[in-house]
Scaffold this motif. Sequence first.
Motif, short mmCIF file in Angstrom:
data_model
loop_
_atom_site.label_atom_id
_atom_site.label_comp_id
_atom_site.label_asym_id
_atom_site.label_seq_id
_atom_site.Cartn_x
_atom_site.Cartn_y
_atom_site.Cartn_z
N ALA A 238 37.74 54.67 -2.12
CA ALA A 238 38.15 53.63 -1.18
C ALA A 238 37.99 52.24 -1.80
O ALA A 238 38.86 51.37 -1.65
CB ALA A 238 37.34 53.74 0.11
N LYS A 239 36.88 52.07 -2.49
CA LYS A 239 36.62 50.78 -3.16
C LYS A 239 37.71 50.48 -4.20
O LYS A 239 38.24 49.36 -4.27
CB LYS A 239 35.25 50.84 -3.84
N GLN A 240 38.08 51.49 -5.00
CA GLN A 240 39.08 51.28 -6.04
C GLN A 240 40.49 51.12 -5.45
O GLN A 240 41.32 50.42 -6.01
CB GLN A 240 39.03 52.43 -7.05
N VAL A 241 40.75 51.79 -4.33
CA VAL A 241 42.02 51.60 -3.64
C VAL A 241 42.18 50.14 -3.23
O VAL A 241 43.24 49.52 -3.43
CB VAL A 241 42.12 52.53 -2.40
N LYS A 242 41.14 49.58 -2.64
CA LYS A 242 41.20 48.18 -2.20
C LYS A 242 41.36 47.24 -3.40
O LYS A 242 42.12 46.28 -3.35
CB LYS A 242 39.93 47.83 -1.41
N GLU A 243 40.65 47.54 -4.50
CA GLU A 243 40.68 46.67 -5.66
C GLU A 243 42.01 46.72 -6.40
O GLU A 243 42.52 45.69 -6.86
CB GLU A 243 39.56 47.05 -6.63
N LYS A 244 42.60 47.91 -6.52
CA LYS A 244 43.73 48.08 -7.43
C LYS A 244 45.08 48.28 -6.74
O LYS A 244 46.13 48.06 -7.36
CB LYS A 244 43.45 49.25 -8.38
N LEU A 245 45.08 48.75 -5.49
CA LEU A 245 46.36 48.99 -4.83
C LEU A 245 46.72 47.93 -3.80
O LEU A 245 47.86 47.88 -3.34
CB LEU A 245 46.36 50.37 -4.16
N SER A 246 45.76 47.09 -3.42
CA SER A 246 46.09 46.05 -2.43
C SER A 246 47.11 45.05 -2.98
O SER A 246 47.82 44.40 -2.22
CB SER A 246 44.81 45.32 -1.99
N LYS A 247 47.22 44.98 -4.31
CA LYS A 247 48.25 44.11 -4.90
C LYS A 247 49.65 44.68 -4.67
O LYS A 247 50.64 43.94 -4.71
CB LYS A 247 47.99 43.94 -6.40
N ASP B 264 39.71 50.33 3.99
CA ASP B 264 38.71 50.17 5.06
C ASP B 264 38.68 51.41 5.96
O ASP B 264 37.61 51.85 6.38
CB ASP B 264 39.03 48.93 5.89
N ALA B 265 39.86 51.95 6.26
CA ALA B 265 39.93 53.13 7.12
C ALA B 265 39.28 54.33 6.45
O ALA B 265 38.67 55.18 7.13
CB ALA B 265 41.39 53.44 7.46
N MET B 266 39.38 54.44 5.14
CA MET B 266 38.73 55.53 4.41
C MET B 266 37.22 55.48 4.57
O MET B 266 36.56 56.50 4.76
CB MET B 266 39.12 55.47 2.93
N VAL B 267 36.68 54.27 4.52
CA VAL B 267 35.23 54.10 4.72
C VAL B 267 34.85 54.44 6.16
O VAL B 267 33.85 55.12 6.41
CB VAL B 267 34.80 52.66 4.35
N THR B 268 35.66 53.98 7.11
CA THR B 268 35.40 54.28 8.52
C THR B 268 35.42 55.79 8.76
O THR B 268 34.60 56.33 9.51
CB THR B 268 36.45 53.60 9.42
N TRP B 269 36.38 56.46 8.14
CA TRP B 269 36.47 57.93 8.26
C TRP B 269 35.18 58.60 7.82
O TRP B 269 34.67 59.50 8.49
CB TRP B 269 37.66 58.42 7.43
N ILE B 270 34.64 58.19 6.68
CA ILE B 270 33.41 58.81 6.18
C ILE B 270 32.24 58.52 7.11
O ILE B 270 31.41 59.41 7.39
CB ILE B 270 33.10 58.31 4.75
N LYS B 271 32.18 57.32 7.65
CA LYS B 271 31.10 57.00 8.60
C LYS B 271 31.22 57.87 9.84
O LYS B 271 30.21 58.39 10.34
CB LYS B 271 31.16 55.52 8.97
N ALA B 272 32.44 58.04 10.34
CA ALA B 272 32.64 58.87 11.52
C ALA B 272 32.33 60.33 11.21
O ALA B 272 31.71 61.03 12.03
CB ALA B 272 34.08 58.73 12.02
N TRP B 273 32.74 60.79 10.04
CA TRP B 273 32.45 62.17 9.64
C TRP B 273 30.94 62.41 9.62
O TRP B 273 30.45 63.42 10.14
CB TRP B 273 33.05 62.45 8.26
N ASP B 274 30.20 61.50 9.00
CA ASP B 274 28.75 61.68 8.88
C ASP B 274 28.05 61.60 10.23
O ASP B 274 27.02 62.25 10.43
CB ASP B 274 28.18 60.65 7.91
N GLU B 275 28.60 60.82 11.15
CA GLU B 275 28.00 60.75 12.48
C GLU B 275 28.17 62.07 13.22
O GLU B 275 27.24 62.53 13.91
CB GLU B 275 28.63 59.62 13.29
#
Length: 393
Positions: free
Chosen positions: A352-361, A371-382
């Motif tokens: 997710a971090k690399q997607v934001k860094e390299k594909l947002s261009k 951001d949604a990828m990070v949210t997904w992982i937080k929801a999964w872990d909950e």
Amino acid sequence: MYSHSSSIYTPIQPLPFNRISQIVASSFQVIMVLEPATATQAAAPAMPQLKDELDIVIPTIRNLDFLEMWRPFFQPYHLIIVQDGDPSKTIKVPPGFDYELYNRNDINKILGPKASCISFKDSACRCFGYMVSKKKYIFTIDDDCFVAKDPSGKAVNALEQHIKNLLCPSTPFFFNTLYDPFRDGADFVRGYPFSLREGVPTAVSHGLWLNIPDYDAPTQLVKPLERNTRFVDAVLTIPKGTLFPMCGMNLAFDRDLIGPAMYFGLMGDGQPIGRYDDMWAGWCVKVICDHLGLGVKTGLPYIYHSKASNPFVNLRKEYKGIFWQEEIIPFFQQVVLPKDCTTVQKCYIELAKQVKEKLSKVDPYFDKLGDAMVTWIKAWDELNPPVLNGKAA
């Protein structure tokens, strides 16, 4: 040979000769076991495999009449139905099935603000079913997928074949020219290293389709009458370092091994792209499987894909993705995950971090997707807290 340690496979020295000898000896023992079944054995009723360890996830906007033809194969299993679209609509399920059904109101209630990571008006909503399942294995299928027949006219039990694929090892580090060496009637060919013959755990089983192929809109438009009638009796491991276009309509996976990476992204309502949900998940999954030393198989089983979607509607959904994929795919081909990414969650957060860094261009959409990828992982872990000493952490 790859050795498992802390959820990640790292290269080690080749197996010692005495271990190779044990593997060779076990190969001959298997030959002794593969004798014809006795009449008594053949007559014994087959118990459904993984009955209490597998959920079937189905995204839908319509009544599930198609389940009637799947009844002989699906009825013993638990279904998770994810209703897309209008939550006030009643979805009818044939009697006799054990199921739970979630609509958008349920998703919002369960996930709260994190429900923003679940797509709306798109089959990508199916990944919510992966999240709420408590089983080790998932099989997901679309509601326009019917029971296929093999060349002899026998109905194909797609779920049974997926289970076989998942329970047998994969061989991503060296290609076997007889395809899956763990299938009946096959083996490792001459020249295949004995040190790699134990294989690695299989995380994903990717099935195929008869009748309507899974084509993109431009191909649909130039080949409107094309149908797939070829039944290729083969299963193969996708080699390490090779990406593939994953299709979610006939797919099974080991939820414990790769579940947190099976996020189908932000698609559909309010998003600039559609019909790339399963492929996005497949690219992420393959990179993570390669990093963690897990296998992905493709080939059997087949389903009969009954209905072609509208190519003009598909083109509106796909057209940005058709351009973007020329940069997305090189990104996944070149991405490197750090050695300290030893779990699927850690790998996915790093992606997710690399997607934001390299594909947002490429487009601001990818910043939102990261951001949604990070949210997904937080929801999964909950919903799926790690278990320590038999208790949820």
